[in-house]
Each structure stands twice: as structure tokens, then as C-alpha cells.
Design a protein around this motif. Structure first.
Motif, PDB file in Angstrom:
ATOM      1  N   VAL A   1       0.761  -1.108  -0.048  1.00 35.16           N
ATOM      2  CA  VAL A   1      -0.086   0.061  -0.053  1.00 35.16           C
ATOM      3  C   VAL A   1       0.853   1.194  -0.111  1.00 35.16           C
ATOM      4  CG1 VAL A   1      -1.560   1.367   1.416  1.00 35.16           C
ATOM      5  CG2 VAL A   1      -2.103  -1.027   0.981  1.00 35.16           C
ATOM      6  N   PHE A   2       1.887   1.374   0.828  1.00 36.87           N
ATOM      7  CA  PHE A   2       2.748   2.356   0.918  1.00 36.87           C
ATOM      8  C   PHE A   2       3.632   2.698  -0.295  1.00 36.87           C
ATOM      9  CE2 PHE A   2       1.680   2.866   5.471  1.00 36.87           C
ATOM     10  CZ  PHE A   2       1.498   3.946   5.447  1.00 36.87           C
ATOM     11  N   LEU A   3       3.894   1.486  -0.818  1.00 35.58           N
ATOM     12  CA  LEU A   3       4.735   1.808  -2.362  1.00 35.58           C
ATOM     13  C   LEU A   3       3.913   2.375  -3.253  1.00 35.58           C
ATOM     14  CD1 LEU A   3       7.368   0.884  -3.855  1.00 35.58           C
ATOM     15  CD2 LEU A   3       6.140  -1.165  -4.287  1.00 35.58           C
ATOM     16  N   SER A   4       2.439   1.851  -3.139  1.00 34.45           N
ATOM     17  CA  SER A   4       1.540   2.500  -4.226  1.00 34.45           C
ATOM     18  C   SER A   4       1.416   3.864  -4.130  1.00 34.45           C
ATOM     19  CB  SER A   4       0.408   1.517  -4.248  1.00 34.45           C
ATOM     20  OG  SER A   4      -0.727   2.486  -4.964  1.00 34.45           O
ATOM     21  N   PHE A   5       1.407   4.134  -2.586  1.00 35.81           N
ATOM     22  CA  PHE A   5       1.027   5.531  -2.086  1.00 35.81           C
ATOM     23  C   PHE A   5       2.499   6.364  -2.523  1.00 35.81           C
ATOM     24  CE2 PHE A   5       1.649   8.633   1.366  1.00 35.81           C
ATOM     25  CZ  PHE A   5       0.581   9.521   1.257  1.00 35.81           C
ATOM     26  N   TYR A   6       3.743   5.600  -2.374  1.00 38.47           N
ATOM     27  CA  TYR A   6       4.847   6.603  -2.882  1.00 38.47           C
ATOM     28  C   TYR A   6       4.948   7.033  -4.250  1.00 38.47           C
ATOM     29  CZ  TYR A   6       9.677   7.487  -3.664  1.00 38.47           C
ATOM     30  OH  TYR A   6      10.731   8.249  -3.884  1.00 38.47           O
ATOM     31  N   HIS A   7       4.367   6.123  -4.916  1.00 35.31           N
ATOM     32  CA  HIS A   7       4.275   6.322  -6.558  1.00 35.31           C
ATOM     33  C   HIS A   7       3.185   7.182  -6.919  1.00 35.31           C
ATOM     34  CE1 HIS A   7       7.725   3.925  -7.222  1.00 35.31           C
ATOM     35  NE2 HIS A   7       7.494   2.895  -6.703  1.00 35.31           N
ATOM     36  N   THR A   8       1.950   7.644  -6.242  1.00 36.75           N
ATOM     37  CA  THR A   8       1.126   8.186  -6.399  1.00 36.75           C
ATOM     38  C   THR A   8       1.339   9.677  -6.292  1.00 36.75           C
ATOM     39  OG1 THR A   8      -0.363   6.503  -5.764  1.00 36.75           O
ATOM     40  CG2 THR A   8      -1.480   8.581  -6.061  1.00 36.75           C
ATOM     41  N   ASP A   9       0.702  10.569  -7.157  1.00 36.29           N
ATOM     42  CA  ASP A   9       0.792  12.088  -7.131  1.00 36.29           C
ATOM     43  C   ASP A   9      -0.063  12.619  -5.668  1.00 36.29           C
ATOM     44  OD1 ASP A   9       1.176  14.804  -7.592  1.00 36.29           O
ATOM     45  OD2 ASP A   9      -0.114  14.851  -9.172  1.00 36.29           O
ATOM     46  N   ARG A  10       0.592  12.765  -4.722  1.00 38.45           N
ATOM     47  CA  ARG A  10      -0.093  13.245  -3.602  1.00 38.45           C
ATOM     48  C   ARG A  10      -0.676  14.544  -3.779  1.00 38.45           C
ATOM     49  NH1 ARG A  10       4.193  10.273  -1.806  1.00 38.45           N
ATOM     50  NH2 ARG A  10       5.746  12.017  -1.326  1.00 38.45           N
ATOM     51  N   THR A  11      -0.559  15.325  -4.829  1.00 35.53           N
ATOM     52  CA  THR A  11      -1.281  16.602  -4.781  1.00 35.53           C
ATOM     53  C   THR A  11      -2.743  16.415  -5.189  1.00 35.53           C
ATOM     54  OG1 THR A  11      -0.571  16.806  -7.158  1.00 35.53           O
ATOM     55  CG2 THR A  11       0.787  17.800  -5.416  1.00 35.53           C
ATOM     56  N   VAL A  12      -3.043  15.086  -5.965  1.00 31.90           N
ATOM     57  CA  VAL A  12      -4.250  14.721  -6.368  1.00 31.90           C
ATOM     58  C   VAL A  12      -5.246  14.088  -4.959  1.00 31.90           C
ATOM     59  CG1 VAL A  12      -3.674  14.773  -8.889  1.00 31.90           C
ATOM     60  CG2 VAL A  12      -3.743  12.508  -7.358  1.00 31.90           C
ATOM     61  N   ILE A  13      -4.512  13.758  -3.955  1.00 34.60           N
ATOM     62  CA  ILE A  13      -5.188  13.049  -2.961  1.00 34.60           C
ATOM     63  C   ILE A  13      -5.831  14.041  -1.961  1.00 34.60           C
ATOM     64  CG2 ILE A  13      -5.009  11.513  -1.021  1.00 34.60           C
ATOM     65  CD1 ILE A  13      -2.623  10.176  -2.663  1.00 34.60           C
ATOM     66  N   ASP A  14      -6.940  14.072  -1.694  1.00 41.08           N
ATOM     67  CA  ASP A  14      -7.685  15.031  -1.040  1.00 41.08           C
ATOM     68  C   ASP A  14      -7.364  14.998   0.524  1.00 41.08           C
ATOM     69  OD1 ASP A  14      -8.803  16.443  -3.269  1.00 41.08           O
ATOM     70  OD2 ASP A  14     -10.491  15.070  -3.264  1.00 41.08           O
ATOM     71  N   HIS A  15      -7.525  13.643   0.884  1.00 38.49           N
ATOM     72  CA  HIS A  15      -7.456  13.137   2.264  1.00 38.49           C
ATOM     73  C   HIS A  15      -6.696  12.080   2.493  1.00 38.49           C
ATOM     74  CE1 HIS A  15      -9.046  12.152   6.387  1.00 38.49           C
ATOM     75  NE2 HIS A  15      -8.958  13.499   6.365  1.00 38.49           N
ATOM     76  N   ILE A  16      -5.353  12.102   2.681  1.00 38.13           N
ATOM     77  CA  ILE A  16      -4.429  10.968   2.802  1.00 38.13           C
ATOM     78  C   ILE A  16      -4.976   9.801   3.796  1.00 38.13           C
ATOM     79  CG2 ILE A  16      -2.138  10.340   3.518  1.00 38.13           C
ATOM     80  CD1 ILE A  16      -0.982  13.035   2.421  1.00 38.13           C
ATOM     81  N   PRO A  17      -5.382  10.080   4.904  1.00 39.64           N
ATOM     82  CA  PRO A  17      -5.643   8.861   5.591  1.00 39.64           C
ATOM     83  C   PRO A  17      -7.057   8.067   4.945  1.00 39.64           C
ATOM     84  CG  PRO A  17      -5.554  10.891   7.190  1.00 39.64           C
ATOM     85  CD  PRO A  17      -5.406  11.268   5.724  1.00 39.64           C
ATOM     86  N   ALA A  18      -7.904   8.683   4.179  1.00 35.14           N
ATOM     87  CA  ALA A  18      -9.035   8.073   3.732  1.00 35.14           C
ATOM     88  C   ALA A  18      -8.260   7.316   2.383  1.00 35.14           C
ATOM     89  CB  ALA A  18     -10.054   9.159   3.095  1.00 35.14           C
ATOM     90  N   TRP A  19      -7.586   7.882   1.764  1.00 29.73           N
ATOM     91  CA  TRP A  19      -6.695   7.152   0.727  1.00 29.73           C
ATOM     92  C   TRP A  19      -6.041   6.006   1.172  1.00 29.73           C
ATOM     93  CZ3 TRP A  19      -2.562   5.369  -1.294  1.00 29.73           C
ATOM     94  CH2 TRP A  19      -2.458   4.937  -2.613  1.00 29.73           C
TER      95      TRP A  19
END
Length: 182
Positions: free
Chosen positions: A53-71
Motif C-alpha cells: 500500500v505504501f509503495l503504491s502511495f509513494y508512486h502516486t501524485d499526492r497533490t491529487v489526494i484530498d485526504h491522505i488517511p482516507a486514501w
């Protein structure tokens, strides 16, 4: 000069993003592991899935994530349910293979009976004359009447009659050997 400045900005941004990711990982890793553990019921597997999950999170553009805990929560649930589904499929596949293997392996009694039957058929075939034996073996191997006629040197029209007599003779010898009445 401008290229060096862009490189310095990029490396600074990368370091800053890495620090940010490290802080997020430290803060949310236990939460993600707990989410997954509730579903998969195994701490070790939950930790492996949390890393995915965190590997996927690392490769995701965090600017498009509205709420990180929910994602992270949603990604954790998806990872856990995907794991459970794949385990169920794997277990069904293994059960199917195991059941096919148990069905495919005959018991020693079945093997002995089959071998006994084969030996009896060979003994009966040995009592038939050469032409009858050849006709029966070739017919039950899938050869056509014309091929049977060529192999035995008889007329094609006579093959059926000779074959019928050979079958009858085979049956009578076989029943006699088994001690059964015709």
C-alpha cells in the motif's frame, strides 16, 4: 547554469518529498497494518500488504489526494480484500488439483484387478488363431475393414463375417476361463 539550478531544485524537492513520505509512513503505518489485520487475520501478511500500500502511495501524485488517511484506508481495504479473494481462488485450485489426484490414483486392489483382467485377455488372445487375433486387435485399434482385409489377405466383404466369428470365439473362451456360463 540554469540546468544546474533545475537539478538542485528537483533534488531539493525530491529530498523534501522523501521526508514528507517518511513522516507519513511513520504516522500511518500502524493504522494501515491494523486495517489490513482486521480482514486477513495474520500480522505478517498484513505488514507485507501494508508495504505494498505504501509503495503504491509513494508512486502516486499526492497533490491529487484530498485526504491522505482516507486514501490509505481505502487502499488498505482493497489490498486486504484482493489478498483474501486471491487466497480463496488459490485454495479452490489446490483443492481441485488434490481431488483430481486422489481420483486419478487407483488403489492397489484396482491395479491388481486391472492387471488380472489384462492377463486374462492376453491368455484368450493366445488361444485364437493368428488371423482372428490380428483382426480383433486391428479392429479395436481403429482400423477400417479395407485395412483389415489387406493385413489378413481376405476379401473386404468377408472381414465382417470373420470378425463376428472371432468375437464370438473370444467371448466363449473368455467366459470359460472365468468359469462363467455363456
Amino acid at each position: 547554469m540554469e540546468a544546474q539550478a533545475n537539478l538542485a531544485i528537483r533534488s531539493y524537492r525530491t529530498e523534501k518529498e522523501l521526508e514528507s513520505f517518511h513522516e507519513l509512513f511513520t504516522a500511518y503505518y500502524p493504522f494501515v497494518v491494523r486495517q489490513i489485520t482486521r480482514i486477513v487475520k495474520d500480522q505478517q501478511i498484513a505488514e507485507d500488504l501494508a508495504q505494498d500500500v505504501f509503495l503504491s502511495f509513494y508512486h502516486t501524485d499526492r497533490t491529487v489526494i484530498d485526504h491522505i488517511p482516507a486514501w490509505l484506508s481505502k487502499a488498505s481495504l482493497y489490498a486486504a480484500y484482493n489478498y483474501v479473494r486471491s487466497e480463496k481462488r488459490r485454495n479452490r485450485r489446490e483443492e481441485r488439483v488434490a481431488s483430481e489426484q486422489t481420483l486419478a490414483i487407483p488403489s492397489s486392489e484396482q491395479t491388481w484387478l486391472a492387471q488380472s483382467e489384462i492377463d486374462q485377455v492376453r491368455d484368450v488372445l493366445a488361444e485364437l488363431d493368428e488371423r482372428e487375433r490380428t483382426l480383433l486387435l486391428m479392429k479395436f485399434s481403429g482400423y477400417a475393414y479395407t485395412e483389415l482385409a489387406k493385413a489378413t489377405g481376405v476379401e473386404t466383404g468377408s472381414v465382417g463375417t470373420i470378425l463376428a466369428r472371432a468375437k464370438k470365439k473370444f467371448r466363449s473362451i473368455y467366459m470359460r476361463m472365468r468359469g462363467e456360463a455363456e
